[in-house]
Design an enzyme around this catalytic site. Sequence first.
Site, short mmCIF file in Angstrom:
data_model
loop_
_atom_site.label_atom_id
_atom_site.label_comp_id
_atom_site.label_asym_id
_atom_site.label_seq_id
_atom_site.Cartn_x
_atom_site.Cartn_y
_atom_site.Cartn_z
N HIS A 127 75.00 -3.87 -12.18
CA HIS A 127 76.00 -2.81 -12.30
C HIS A 127 76.98 -2.81 -11.13
CE1 HIS A 127 77.51 1.17 -13.57
NE2 HIS A 127 77.62 1.40 -12.26
N HIS B 296 81.96 -3.43 -8.53
CA HIS B 296 82.39 -2.92 -7.22
C HIS B 296 82.30 -4.00 -6.15
CE1 HIS B 296 82.49 1.15 -8.85
NE2 HIS B 296 81.27 0.97 -9.34
N LYS C 230 89.91 0.13 -16.93
CA LYS C 230 89.14 0.95 -15.99
C LYS C 230 90.13 1.61 -15.05
CE LYS C 230 85.09 1.36 -13.13
NZ LYS C 230 83.93 0.75 -12.46
#
Length: 519
Positions: A400, A415, A458
């Site tokens: 993730h 990220h 996003k």
Amino acid sequence: MDSRVRALFLSTLILLQIGICINKVQRYNTNIDFLLHEAGGVTSAPKRDYSAEFPSLKPSSTTQQQSRTTQGLNIVTGTTPKPQSPKRDYVAPQQPTTKHDQKTTSPQQNITPSPATHSGPTVKPTLSPKRDYVAPQFPTLKPPQQNNRQTGNVKDLINFYDNFNNNNNNARKPSYSSILQGSSVGTTVKPSITPKVPSFSSVVGGSTKASSPTPTTPVHKPTVPNSGKNTPGTVPVLPSTIINNKNQGSASTIATDAELQAISEELLKKDTNNAARHVTINFQEKTSSSTKEDKAPQPLLTVASEAWNIPTIQKFLPLLDNYERDTLVNEYVTSQERTEENAFMDAIMSTTVIRHLMNFLKEKGKVPPDPAKQRDFLKQLWFGLYSRGKGKISSSGFEHVFVSELKNGEVSGLHNWIYFSKEEAANRVNYLGYLKYVQLNDKGVVIKLHFNQQGVDKPVDSMFIGTSPELEIALYTLCFVTREGDDCRLKLANQDVNILTHNFRYRSKNYIGSAFPQI
């Protein structure tokens, strides 16, 4: 004439002997025949053969004379002799008497037979009372004369130590009760020559006071009962039982904001695998989360090849293609992928960044002191698989945060700058512009940006740029353990950076659900 006299004499003698024998047979009582045999009156009794199994001691000359005298009296008067127990003769060798006993004690005093009964041939003798004297085989200890008080509880033990060496005024040791009460009055304690090692919090807090032990007054630390929380000295558990502990534990286990800011600065300084010098950032125009207009027609990142040769980045790159982006597709970890995970874990565990982090968490009682268990802690936290929906084991903290997921048709996670640059070079990511960024001097950048991946938008995302994988894992882990679900205010290159982490609980275990910087 001579022959007649001789024959008459012989016949008279024979008749006399026969009469004597008949007289003896009449005078002997068969009920006491065994007793007369024991006293020496019968020499050929059939029961004598049985007594051969119990050999008797050789009697002394005095005893033989007394036995003969008694034998003669018993035969003439017809009185019953006092027998000696055959069993007593057998056990007597186990209890020999000393010379002193032979002089002062007669054989009649040593043995007291029971009176004979005429109801049967068997006489049950009474053993000597000295037979019970078996104590020399089990010697008893002499009780201490200085303390006649009975013991048996903790209070008596404390009183014993309090009164021990009470008269020795030169160097009395501290009593047990005074140690329990934390008192050092009236005691002389030899000071320890080993200096006290300064704690991590005092070092990072900038304390310059030397921590040396006081030579005259010992310091007694209070004992904190274990209430099930992570306390210093206890063996912490793996992340399967980590919960939100930001307001739990004693004062020494709670990481303050100042401590977090100090250690985050230290971690950034120790980031020797930093790649910011090999990365060129093209910010272009500022944008917003509400518009899908492309404000940045050029790529965000240009990475030199030297960056991919950094040791931990080399071990990081093979992990990027190990995952299914769709959270509704199960993840199947192959042996090759497991090997790649272990290689990456081994690489980052040997860095000064992770070792410095683990020392801090160990001091706070958050991780075990064993490096192998610390590695297991970190690997389960990041690579443990869990389900984000419909029972599909399809996600992990590493996938993730450092890769990307597609959930309900939306981009989730992503990220990390290394993965972003690879996706951007493959034309799978389109950078639309930045919302905000903060420079970390020559150590990199923290950026908030807007992009789309494979046509899926996003609007808001944030990541570090130029930092090493181990630094990002260290900062996220630090905040997850100490500030999970809350603001984790750090200092990086004297800049305020807030990190937010979320816990994902699955099958009674806790994993990193998400972690990212906020500016």
